[in-house]
Write a protein that holds these residues in place. Structure first.
Motif, PDB file in Angstrom:
ATOM      1  N   LYS A 157       0.839  -1.208   0.000  1.00 46.71           N
ATOM      2  CA  LYS A 157       0.000   0.000   0.000  1.00 46.71           C
ATOM      3  C   LYS A 157       0.870   1.252   0.000  1.00 46.71           C
ATOM      4  O   LYS A 157       0.623   2.209  -0.748  1.00 46.71           O
ATOM      5  N   LYS A 158       1.883   1.237   0.895  1.00 42.81           N
ATOM      6  CA  LYS A 158       2.789   2.395   0.975  1.00 42.81           C
ATOM      7  C   LYS A 158       3.488   2.618  -0.358  1.00 42.81           C
ATOM      8  O   LYS A 158       3.608   3.750  -0.836  1.00 42.81           O
ATOM      9  N   ALA A 159       3.942   1.506  -0.909  1.00 40.50           N
ATOM     10  CA  ALA A 159       4.628   1.605  -2.199  1.00 40.50           C
ATOM     11  C   ALA A 159       3.684   2.149  -3.244  1.00 40.50           C
ATOM     12  O   ALA A 159       4.067   2.975  -4.100  1.00 40.50           O
ATOM     13  N   LYS A 164       3.020  13.908  -8.988  1.00 42.80           N
ATOM     14  CA  LYS A 164       4.014  15.005  -9.041  1.00 42.80           C
ATOM     15  C   LYS A 164       4.636  15.057 -10.417  1.00 42.80           C
ATOM     16  O   LYS A 164       4.824  16.154 -10.993  1.00 42.80           O
ATOM     17  N   VAL A 169       1.027   4.123  -2.662  1.00 40.17           N
ATOM     18  CA  VAL A 169       0.784   5.553  -2.379  1.00 40.17           C
ATOM     19  C   VAL A 169       1.954   6.378  -2.910  1.00 40.17           C
ATOM     20  O   VAL A 169       1.775   7.438  -3.530  1.00 40.17           O
ATOM     21  N   LYS A 170       3.175   5.856  -2.577  1.00 41.72           N
ATOM     22  CA  LYS A 170       4.378   6.558  -3.038  1.00 41.72           C
ATOM     23  C   LYS A 170       4.379   6.681  -4.539  1.00 41.72           C
ATOM     24  O   LYS A 170       4.643   7.753  -5.117  1.00 41.72           O
ATOM     25  N   LYS A 171       4.103   5.522  -5.188  1.00 34.50           N
ATOM     26  CA  LYS A 171       4.104   5.538  -6.637  1.00 34.50           C
ATOM     27  C   LYS A 171       3.027   6.485  -7.174  1.00 34.50           C
ATOM     28  O   LYS A 171       3.245   7.196  -8.161  1.00 34.50           O
ATOM     29  N   SER A 172       1.853   6.521  -6.531  1.00 34.74           N
ATOM     30  CA  SER A 172       0.752   7.392  -6.973  1.00 34.74           C
ATOM     31  C   SER A 172       1.125   8.866  -6.813  1.00 34.74           C
ATOM     32  O   SER A 172       0.928   9.685  -7.727  1.00 34.74           O
ATOM     33  N   SER A 173       1.737   9.165  -5.663  1.00 35.31           N
ATOM     34  CA  SER A 173       2.156  10.543  -5.385  1.00 35.31           C
ATOM     35  C   SER A 173       3.239  10.963  -6.354  1.00 35.31           C
ATOM     36  O   SER A 173       3.223  12.063  -6.912  1.00 35.31           O
ATOM     37  N   SER A 174       4.148  10.062  -6.597  1.00 39.07           N
ATOM     38  CA  SER A 174       5.253  10.339  -7.513  1.00 39.07           C
ATOM     39  C   SER A 174       4.734  10.541  -8.917  1.00 39.07           C
ATOM     40  O   SER A 174       5.177  11.433  -9.652  1.00 39.07           O
TER      41      SER A 174
END
Length: 541
Positions: free
Chosen positions: A487-489, A499, A491-496
């Motif tokens: 999930k964290k990965a 951006k 979220v990170k990927k989604s945020s990245s």
């Protein structure tokens, strides 16, 4: 003349010589082993040596013949029986040589219907093996021949005729160690009529021509219970059969035969030849000798290379001079009857003359014997009574002792048996108890092992459950961690991504503004240039 007889041999052999003397025989024949058993008798060298010495020095017994075992069958189609027969013959011949016997008389055997021609080879091979393999005669002792006995002609018996015996000797290359023994009863049963001088002359000539008279070593002198040509082996006492003195006399009185050993094999009263049988045989020979001594016919000699018995005193009547007419036959019969009558008259005269003396002597001896017996009888009766009383007392005493001993022994055995039974019962019970305890112990041990196995199984089951629970918790935690990390990965990927998208969008906008400004500027330049050009062109005009 040489009248012999078959007598008992015995373990030491020498007594057979005296057995012959007791009945007035001058030759003997014996079995060296049981005639109906294969097992050979074993004689020590000294027994054979003693017999040789006794025979050589005996004052009246001139010859010893051995008769081979009846079981021998050299014509047998059975290889095992044939081999046993050869071995037995070798043993019989070894003993005969060791005894310095004048010959081993042999019944060859029977081909059992296979035919004489088919067995000649195996019989000749058996003869050669026996002659070459048997123990040799001691130094200085004349070799002992095998004497083939003629057969009565029953069934497939071998040797039923002189031509068969000739064929066997010829098959052995005429070996000098082979001879013949003629049995008068067998000859008669096989159909050979020698009851006349003519018949005997024909027989003697055939023996000489076919085999050689020198091979004829002895006769078995027997009367016959069977008629001429009856083909059965059945001996009778002299003058108690179908041949009688009249039939035997021409044969045994012949000059070439009278001095050969003439061996009686008659039944006697059940135990073999007796003194009266020997006497009867002597009388037959005497009658036969008179037949020839009274003849004026000339004589011939044997064929070349063949000789008669050394002590023969008369020559062979010339067969060429034998008359064949009825008159000659009648003369021969008349001569025979006259000789018999003369002999009988002489014997009767001698008996009559000697009888009174013999009767008186017998009476005198009998009277003396009776007197001695009467005198000694009371003493002997008293001695017998005394001895009987002692024996009865001894028997009673012995019986009492035996009875007491038997009772003690029985009681002892009974007690011993009871003790033995009790011991065995105790041992059985003890053994059963041990076995029962062992079974129980085994069962207990099995129960323990079962209980231990159950506990071990429960422990293993519990440990397995705990392991499963622990592994399940670990797996869940690991899955939760992996899920959270994912999930964290994400979220990170989604945020990245967002951006990056914003950056890209901003960059695109900036690029677009720049391009738009550049286009507008370029367009303005182009418009300005175009206006200038227009103005120039206009100016030029």
């Amino acid at each position: 003349m040489n009248i012999g007889a078959h007598v008992r041999g015995g373990g030491k052999l020498v007594p057979s010589l005296e057995a012959g003397v007791e009945i007035g025989a001058t030759s003997v024949q014996i079995f060296t082993q049981s005639p109906r058993m294969w097992k050979p008798s074993q004689y020590a060298p000294e027994v054979l040596a003693n017999y040789r010495e006794a025979q050589a020095n005996h004052p009246s017994i001139t010859d010893t013949f051995c008769h081979a075992t009846y079981l021998i069958n050299l014509a047998s189609p059975d290889p095992a029986l044939y081999q046993k027969s050869v071995d037995c013959l070798i043993s019989n011949l070894s003993v005969g040589r060791g005894m310095a016997s004048s010959g081993v008389v042999l019944h060859v055997g029977s081909h059992l219907g296979a035919g004489f021609e088919t067995v000649i080879k195996q019989i000749s091979e058996a003869f050669e093996r026996a002659l070459d393999t048997a123990d040799p005669a001691p130094p200085g002792v004349k070799d002992c021949p095998i004497l083939i006995e003629n057969a009565a002609g029953t069934g497939g018996t071998v040797g039923r005729s002189l031509d068969e015996i000739q064929a066997l000797i010829d098959a052995c290359g005429g070996d000098e160690r082979l001879g013949i023994c003629i049995d008068t009863q067998h000859l008669w049963a096989s159909g050979v009529d020698y009851s006349t001088i003519a018949g005997t002359n024909a027989l003697v000539k055939e023996i000489d021509d076919r085999i050689g008279i020198s091979r004829l070593r002895c006769f078995h002198l027997n009367d016959s219970k069977i008629e001429l040509g009856g083909n059965r082996d059945r001996h009778a006492n002299i003058d108690e059969g179908t041949i009688g003195t009249k039939g035997l006399a021409p044969l045994v009185g012949h000059p070439w035969i009278r001095d050969l050993p003439l061996l009686l094999e008659v039944p006697g009263s059940g135990d073999g030849p007796r003194a009266e049988d020997v006497l009867a045989a002597r009388q037959v020979v005497e009658v036969g000798i008179k037949l020839y001594d009274g003849s004026s016919k000339s004589a011939t000699t044997p064929s070349k290379g063949k000789t008669t018995k050394e002590n023969a005193t008369m020559e062979h009547a010339n067969e060429g001079d034998i008359q064949t007419t009825k008159e000659a036959a009648a003369d021969a019969v008349s001569d025979t009857l006259d000789a018999v009558k003369d002999f009988a008259s002489n014997e009767i005269a001698v008996v009559k003359r000697e009888l009174p003396k013999k009767v008186a002597t017998v009476k005198k001896v009998a009277a003396e014997e009776i007197a001695v017996v009467k005198k000694e009888l009371p003493k002997k009766i008293a001695a017998v009574k005394k001895s009987a009383t002692k024996k009865i007392a001894a028997v009673k005493k012995s019986a009492a002792k035996k009875s007491t001993a038997a009772k003690k022994s029985t009681a002892k055995k009974s007690t011993s048996a009871k003790q033995t039974v009790a011991k065995k019962r105790g041992a059985v019970k003890k053994s059963a108890a041990k076995k029962s305890a062992a079974v129980k112990k085994t069962a207990k041990s099995a129960a323990k092992r079962t209980s231990a196995a159950k506990k071990a199984a429960v422990k293993k089951s519990s440990a397995a459950k705990k392991t499963v629970v622990r592994k399940t918790g670990v797996a869940k935690k690991s899955a939760a961690k992996r899920s959270s990390a994912a999930k964290k990965a994400a979220v990170k990927k989604s945020s990245s991504v967002k951006k990056s998208a914003v950056k890209k969008s901003s960059a695109v906008k900036k690029s677009a503004v720049k391009k738009s400004a550049a286009v507008k500027k370029s367009a303005s330049k182009k418009v300005a240039g175009a206006k200038k050009a227009v103005k120039k062109n206009a100016a030029r005009r």
